[in-house]
Design a protein around this motif. Structure first.
Motif, PDB file in Angstrom:
ATOM      1  N   UNK A  73      63.773 -69.883  21.064  1.00 20.26           N
ATOM      2  CA  UNK A  73      63.319 -68.675  20.276  1.00 20.26           C
ATOM      3  C   UNK A  73      64.295 -68.107  19.092  1.00 20.26           C
ATOM      4  N   UNK A  74      65.558 -68.435  19.403  1.00 23.66           N
ATOM      5  CA  UNK A  74      66.615 -68.156  18.402  1.00 23.66           C
ATOM      6  C   UNK A  74      66.379 -68.776  17.100  1.00 23.66           C
ATOM      7  N   UNK A  75      66.187 -69.875  17.114  1.00 25.18           N
ATOM      8  CA  UNK A  75      65.770 -70.713  15.713  1.00 25.18           C
ATOM      9  C   UNK A  75      64.769 -70.213  15.155  1.00 25.18           C
ATOM     10  N   UNK A  76      63.465 -69.779  15.688  1.00 26.09           N
ATOM     11  CA  UNK A  76      62.507 -69.085  15.148  1.00 26.09           C
ATOM     12  C   UNK A  76      62.832 -67.855  14.624  1.00 26.09           C
ATOM     13  N   UNK A  77      63.560 -66.939  15.444  1.00 25.20           N
ATOM     14  CA  UNK A  77      63.745 -65.732  14.994  1.00 25.20           C
ATOM     15  C   UNK A  77      64.662 -65.595  13.962  1.00 25.20           C
ATOM     16  N   UNK A  78      65.754 -66.536  13.958  1.00 27.79           N
ATOM     17  CA  UNK A  78      66.693 -66.490  12.552  1.00 27.79           C
ATOM     18  C   UNK A  78      66.008 -66.924  11.191  1.00 27.79           C
ATOM     19  N   UNK A  83      68.902 -57.917  14.940  1.00 27.94           N
ATOM     20  CA  UNK A  83      68.888 -59.099  15.350  1.00 27.94           C
ATOM     21  C   UNK A  83      69.183 -59.451  16.620  1.00 27.94           C
ATOM     22  N   UNK A  84      70.428 -58.756  17.100  1.00 28.85           N
ATOM     23  CA  UNK A  84      70.835 -59.459  18.552  1.00 28.85           C
ATOM     24  C   UNK A  84      69.965 -58.874  19.679  1.00 28.85           C
ATOM     25  N   UNK A  85      69.604 -57.772  19.505  1.00 32.51           N
ATOM     26  CA  UNK A  85      68.616 -57.228  20.456  1.00 32.51           C
ATOM     27  C   UNK A  85      67.264 -57.916  20.635  1.00 32.51           C
ATOM     28  N   UNK A  86      66.692 -58.065  19.355  1.00 31.14           N
ATOM     29  CA  UNK A  86      65.504 -58.828  19.464  1.00 31.14           C
ATOM     30  C   UNK A  86      65.567 -60.424  19.850  1.00 31.14           C
ATOM     31  N   UNK A  87      66.695 -60.752  19.555  1.00 37.36           N
ATOM     32  CA  UNK A  87      66.785 -62.303  19.899  1.00 37.36           C
ATOM     33  C   UNK A  87      66.975 -62.293  21.565  1.00 37.36           C
ATOM     34  N   UNK A 121      58.677 -55.139  14.138  1.00 37.43           N
ATOM     35  CA  UNK A 121      59.545 -54.658  13.441  1.00 37.43           C
ATOM     36  C   UNK A 121      59.120 -53.758  12.444  1.00 37.43           C
ATOM     37  N   UNK A 122      59.750 -52.299  12.266  1.00 37.71           N
ATOM     38  CA  UNK A 122      59.165 -51.407  11.234  1.00 37.71           C
ATOM     39  C   UNK A 122      60.001 -51.998  10.128  1.00 37.71           C
TER      40      UNK A 122
END
Length: 589
Positions: free
Chosen positions: A259-264, A318-322, A338-339
């Motif tokens: 999920x981190x790769x997709x989120x980044x 970034x870090x919380x969503x990740x 995400x607003x």
């Protein structure tokens, strides 16, 4: 010019914690990890043992395909499962050397698929045995080679099959697929990965608009695995936004996801649209507030709306969503929304637009069978916006702004209706939890300080977002309270004006209670434990406190949303909320 540079240099004292998340795509390494182990860059001991037992070491100096056939066909006492594993090992090495890589990888995937799924296979070991683990790693490594070499929109030499929900997943809008293992991220503390069967990948594209996914760029976590069934062979794609398991001959096995790769990659796409300073200087890019999704709307999950602060962007989370995306329990029950808004206009203008955006997505969520409940988390100025979403102002904000009652402003019917929508709003229904982080409920003196005065030169006129205020000032100046007339005449207040403790509208909003039924939390930044009254160095303790909210004090400055302790506190709040919720009717696979 000097003033502008000075503002930029020290603006971090005032802004809501700008963050930067980077993602760089590259070639995937030769092996693939499983439980922290990678396929070695040499043949396994098992393969050497098989070659020795079959006495074909000399024959196997030839190319990999012929050697693999010899391993399968040469008579001897080696059992089938062990032969399949050795042949796959040889084929994988051959594919790495670039000689017919697709065909060799395909043959490798066939052998390992049989090892993992065939019934009553002679010589197969248990799931925890080293040979079975090697079979899993080889299967994924060979599948990754196919993903790399066979474009997803081709049908030869193997077709891609998308096992995704067409109502939720924008299959038609996918432009490319990249391997998650080839994505290098920056700016994130952790990498959220589930090792397992199949290849973690990312589907990238531009959604054109569908019932459960508004138009926006996307980078979605997917799993790709080699499948052989009654319909033939395929690379099967499944949505990896939630943790999934499947049955194999070895038992239940996790499907790989990253999920981190997709989120980044998502964060990088969002930041291209609007970076932190773009939220001040680019009104044409942010005429209205919007919400960005990290996956199509999922009716089985509670929307978790994250609202960034002044001169910031969704990347601030970034870090919380990740961590939410990577936590199986949270990711299974919450979906991050995400607003994304232009932070120059006054708070009520953004509150109006944000409420409309939430309403549109929530309607789609409910129409898909979802519970209407929402959780809102706001940082800094975003916390003030979050609070305004769960208050009923009555006439307080209208009377603090206008000297005439509703219906008597003396402006066009359209502007009269808009003014009433902006100032006489109702709370957004079904928000059951709101979290404030370093929020200036009582305003901040920084909004009146030297830095703020310099930054005002960078903030575009709010009249470009809603021309309402300037039109009222021009057409009906006597309808505005005398204290606000100069600000309105200059084009209306901006966000910094409305954060000032001396602003009459802000003071009126400070006195508005949160509606019943909403659990409120205040995560309060304390930069100096010996002087807690200073708060986070930008917003004093008194201003961060909210009556009736549960408080958590965290050591940190105004960039509090990025602190590990804050992330941990938010996760506890979300988990505690789940413990109070009725259980889901059935397990999700």
């Amino acid at each position: 010019m000097r003033a502008t540079l000075a503002a930029l240099c020290i603006a971090s004292m005032l802004v809501a914690g700008c963050a930067s998340v980077g993602a760089r795509e590259g070639e995937m390494p030769g092996g693939i990890a499983l439980d922290g182990l990678a396929v070695a860059d040499h043949l396994s001991d098992t393969t050497h043992e098989v070659l020795s037992m079959l006495a074909i070491q000399g024959d196997c100096e030839r190319e990999a395909a012929a050697c693999a056939r010899a391993v399968i066909e040469t008579p001897g006492t080696v059992r089938e499962a062990t032969r399949l594993l050795a042949a796959a090992d040889l084929l994988h090495r051959g594919s790495q050397r670039g000689v017919r890589p697709v065909q060799l990888a395909l043959d490798c995937a066939r052998h390992t698929e049989r090892y993992l799924f065939a019934e009553n296979l002679e010589g197969r070991k248990s799931a925890l045995d080293a040979r079975s683990q090697l079979a899993l790693r080889l299967h994924d490594a060979c599948t990754s080679k196919l993903v790399n070499e066979v474009p997803f929109d081709r049908a030869e030499p193997i077709r891609w099959r998308w096992r995704t929900d067409d109502a939720r997943f924008p299959r038609a809008d996918v432009q490319r697929v990249v391997l998650a293992a080839g994505v290098r991220t920056q700016g994130l503390r952790t990498r959220q990965v589930d090792d397992g069967l199949g290849v973690a990948a990312v589907a990238i594209g531009q959604a054109k608009g569908m019932p459960m996914f508004p138009p926006q760029p996307f980078a979605l976590a997917i799993n790709v695995r080699y499948v052989r069934d009654a319909t033939g062979e395929s690379l099967e794609v499944t949505d990896a936004s939630s943790h999934q398991r499947i049955d194999t001959a070895l038992g239940r096995v996790d499907l790989a996801r990253d999920t981190t790769a997709a989120y980044a990659l998502s964060a990088a796409l969002f930041d291209e649209e609007l970076n932190a300073w773009g939220g001040l200087r680019r009104p044409e890019a942010m005429v209205t507030s919007e919400l960005r999704l990290l996956a199509p709307i999922d009716a089985e999950k509670t929307p978790l709306v994250l609202v960034h602060g002044f001169a910031s962007s969704p990347v601030a989370w970034a870090n919380f969503a990740n961590e939410v995306l990577g936590d199986p329990e949270l990711a299974d029950r919450y979906q991050v929304w995400l607003a994304r808004y232009w932070t120059g206009p006054p708070l009520l203008a953004n509150r109006y637009a944000l409420a409309r955006g939430i309403g549109t997505l929530r309607d789609a969520h409910v129409s898909g069978g979802g519970d209407p409940s929402l959780v809102i988390v706001g940082h800094s100025m975003g916390g003030v916006l979050a609070r305004l979403l769960v208050t009923d102002p009555g006439m307080a904000l209208w009377n603090a702004t206008f000297a005439k009652p509703p219906g008597a402003l003396g402006v066009s019917p359209e502007d009269e209706a808009l003014a009433q929508e902006v100032f006489l709003f109702k709370p957004v229904p079904d928000i059951d939890t709101v979290v404030f982080i370093s929020t200036p409920h009582g305003g901040s003196e920084a909004a009146d300080g030297v830095v703020a005065r310099l930054l005002r030169g960078l903030v575009e006129s709010s009249a470009q977002a809603i021309g309402l205020l300037k039109r009222i000032a021009t057409g009906a100046p006597d309808a505005i309270q005398p204290a606000l007339q100069p600000v309105f005449a200059a084009g209306g207040p901006n966000s910094l004006d409305t954060l000032s403790p001396r602003n009459p509208v802000h003071r009126a909003a400070r006195g508005l209670p949160i509606v019943p039924g909403v659990e409120a939390w205040s995560l309060i930044g304390i930069v100096d434990p010996d002087h807690p009254e200073r708060g986070d160095g930008v917003v004093p303790l008194e201003s961060q406190a909210w009556p009736g909210a549960k408080e958590v004090r965290i050591r940190g400055d105004h960039h509090l949303q990025a602190e590990p302790a804050t992330v941990a506190a938010l996760k506890r709040i979300l988990l505690d909320r789940l413990a109070r919720m009725p259980p889901r009717t059935g397990p999700r696979e």
